[in-house]
Design a protein around this motif. Sequence first.
Motif, short mmCIF file in Angstrom:
data_model
loop_
_atom_site.label_atom_id
_atom_site.label_comp_id
_atom_site.label_asym_id
_atom_site.label_seq_id
_atom_site.Cartn_x
_atom_site.Cartn_y
_atom_site.Cartn_z
N GLU A 23 36.42 21.99 30.39
CA GLU A 23 36.45 23.21 31.14
C GLU A 23 36.42 24.82 30.95
O GLU A 23 35.66 24.74 29.52
N ASP A 24 35.91 25.89 31.61
CA ASP A 24 35.88 27.05 31.11
C ASP A 24 36.46 27.63 29.74
O ASP A 24 37.44 27.53 30.47
N PRO A 25 35.57 27.52 28.64
CA PRO A 25 37.25 27.89 27.36
C PRO A 25 37.51 29.44 27.55
O PRO A 25 38.41 29.33 27.18
N PHE A 26 36.60 30.19 28.70
CA PHE A 26 37.14 31.74 29.23
C PHE A 26 38.41 30.98 30.08
O PHE A 26 39.77 31.85 29.42
N ILE A 27 39.23 30.35 30.78
CA ILE A 27 39.72 30.12 31.45
C ILE A 27 40.93 29.73 30.77
O ILE A 27 41.86 30.00 30.82
N MET A 28 40.97 28.69 29.98
CA MET A 28 41.35 27.73 29.18
C MET A 28 42.14 28.71 27.93
O MET A 28 43.52 28.84 28.26
N LEU A 29 41.28 29.52 27.31
CA LEU A 29 41.54 30.82 26.72
C LEU A 29 43.15 31.90 27.29
O LEU A 29 44.19 31.65 27.15
N ILE A 30 42.86 32.13 28.81
CA ILE A 30 44.05 32.71 29.07
C ILE A 30 44.77 32.27 30.06
O ILE A 30 46.29 32.77 29.61
N ALA A 31 45.03 30.74 30.13
CA ALA A 31 45.65 29.67 30.78
C ALA A 31 46.45 29.49 29.89
O ALA A 31 48.05 29.82 30.06
N CYS A 32 45.64 29.61 28.75
CA CYS A 32 46.98 28.94 27.17
C CYS A 32 47.79 30.50 27.35
O CYS A 32 49.25 30.11 26.98
N ILE A 33 47.59 31.88 27.42
CA ILE A 33 47.77 33.25 27.06
C ILE A 33 49.14 32.89 28.11
O ILE A 33 50.22 33.40 27.49
N LEU A 34 49.01 32.54 29.60
CA LEU A 34 50.15 33.14 30.53
C LEU A 34 50.95 31.72 30.31
O LEU A 34 52.17 32.08 30.93
N SER A 35 50.77 30.98 29.59
CA SER A 35 51.82 29.51 29.50
C SER A 35 52.87 29.11 28.53
O SER A 35 53.63 28.66 28.81
N GLN A 36 52.78 30.32 27.68
CA GLN A 36 53.94 30.90 26.57
C GLN A 36 54.75 31.21 27.34
O GLN A 36 55.12 32.33 28.17
N ARG A 37 56.16 30.20 27.10
CA ARG A 37 56.96 30.93 27.07
C ARG A 37 56.95 31.06 28.69
O ARG A 37 58.06 31.48 29.69
N THR A 38 56.67 29.52 29.67
CA THR A 38 55.76 29.81 31.34
C THR A 38 56.54 27.96 31.62
O THR A 38 55.39 27.38 30.78
N LYS A 39 56.86 28.50 32.88
CA LYS A 39 56.78 26.66 33.34
C LYS A 39 55.43 26.27 33.72
O LYS A 39 54.50 26.71 34.19
N ASP A 40 54.85 25.31 33.06
CA ASP A 40 53.63 24.44 33.64
C ASP A 40 53.20 24.66 34.91
O ASP A 40 52.33 25.78 35.45
N GLU A 41 54.31 24.56 35.74
CA GLU A 41 53.73 24.62 37.22
C GLU A 41 53.48 26.40 37.72
O GLU A 41 52.54 26.51 38.71
N THR A 42 54.17 27.40 37.01
CA THR A 42 54.07 28.71 37.21
C THR A 42 53.05 28.76 37.00
O THR A 42 52.06 29.99 37.08
N THR A 43 52.24 28.50 35.47
CA THR A 43 51.14 28.97 34.77
C THR A 43 49.75 28.86 35.53
O THR A 43 49.07 28.79 35.79
N GLU A 44 50.29 27.45 36.20
CA GLU A 44 48.70 26.59 37.01
C GLU A 44 48.44 28.15 38.55
O GLU A 44 48.01 27.63 38.50
N VAL A 45 50.61 28.30 39.26
CA VAL A 45 49.88 29.02 40.25
C VAL A 45 49.31 30.60 39.76
O VAL A 45 48.18 30.93 40.61
N ALA A 46 49.59 31.00 38.71
CA ALA A 46 49.06 32.14 37.62
C ALA A 46 47.68 32.57 37.57
O ALA A 46 47.21 32.72 37.86
N THR A 47 47.68 31.18 37.14
CA THR A 47 45.72 30.85 36.59
C THR A 47 44.84 31.24 37.52
O THR A 47 43.86 31.23 37.87
N LYS A 48 45.89 30.32 38.21
CA LYS A 48 44.69 29.92 39.68
C LYS A 48 44.42 31.27 40.89
O LYS A 48 43.26 31.75 41.26
#
Length: 211
Positions: A23-48
């Motif tokens: 995947e795009d490394p930048f998207i992966m990096l930001i998604a990981c930061i968003l995922s910290q102490r957050t449910k996967d489903e919420t992270t996916e919506v926010a990243t998109k």
Amino acid sequence: MVKKVERIIKILNRKYKVRPRKEDPFIMLIACILSQRTKDETTEVATKKLFNAVRSPEEILSLSTKKLEKLIYPVGFYRQKAKRIKELCKILLESYKGKVPKTREELLKLPGVGFKTADVVLSYGYGKDVVAVDTHVAVISRRLGLTKSEDPEKIREDLHRLIPVKLRRSVNLLFVEFGKDVCRTVKPKCSICPLKDYCEYYKEIKGKESF
């Protein structure tokens, strides 16, 4: 032990059919930061939502902090994460020409980046053969007897020693799916587990039940 690991991965692959992609490394990096102490489903919506609006460090920095907060809401600690993401993007532009570093050492210098995030970016952003150790990987690895450690770095070392290079990128994806579905951190569904024959945790609880 290596044969045991290969068999475990084969069984899980048959069940979940994951295919590691780059995947795009930048998207992966930001998604990981968003995922910290957050449910996967919420992270996916926010990243998109975020990457439908912006695509680069420059574009993120062009946003007001309030706008960025709105885009990543409702991830946990969204205000702190918005500030961290802006700080990160500034560093990427000033020190890395807007590109995400390709080494673990450089990734770990970035704000908000720990061992797991660095390895996720390396594995799924750059296609490198590393195991990213998150909670699911750590718990399942201990239950299966692949490690005895609580330390993510030691767990990573143990898994790298046991898992053939070509299979490493599948491990995080498989163990996350398995952890959500069957081998839950709390109340694992041992009765329906396809890995019972390989699981030290299952042998232990069955032994206690026999008394």
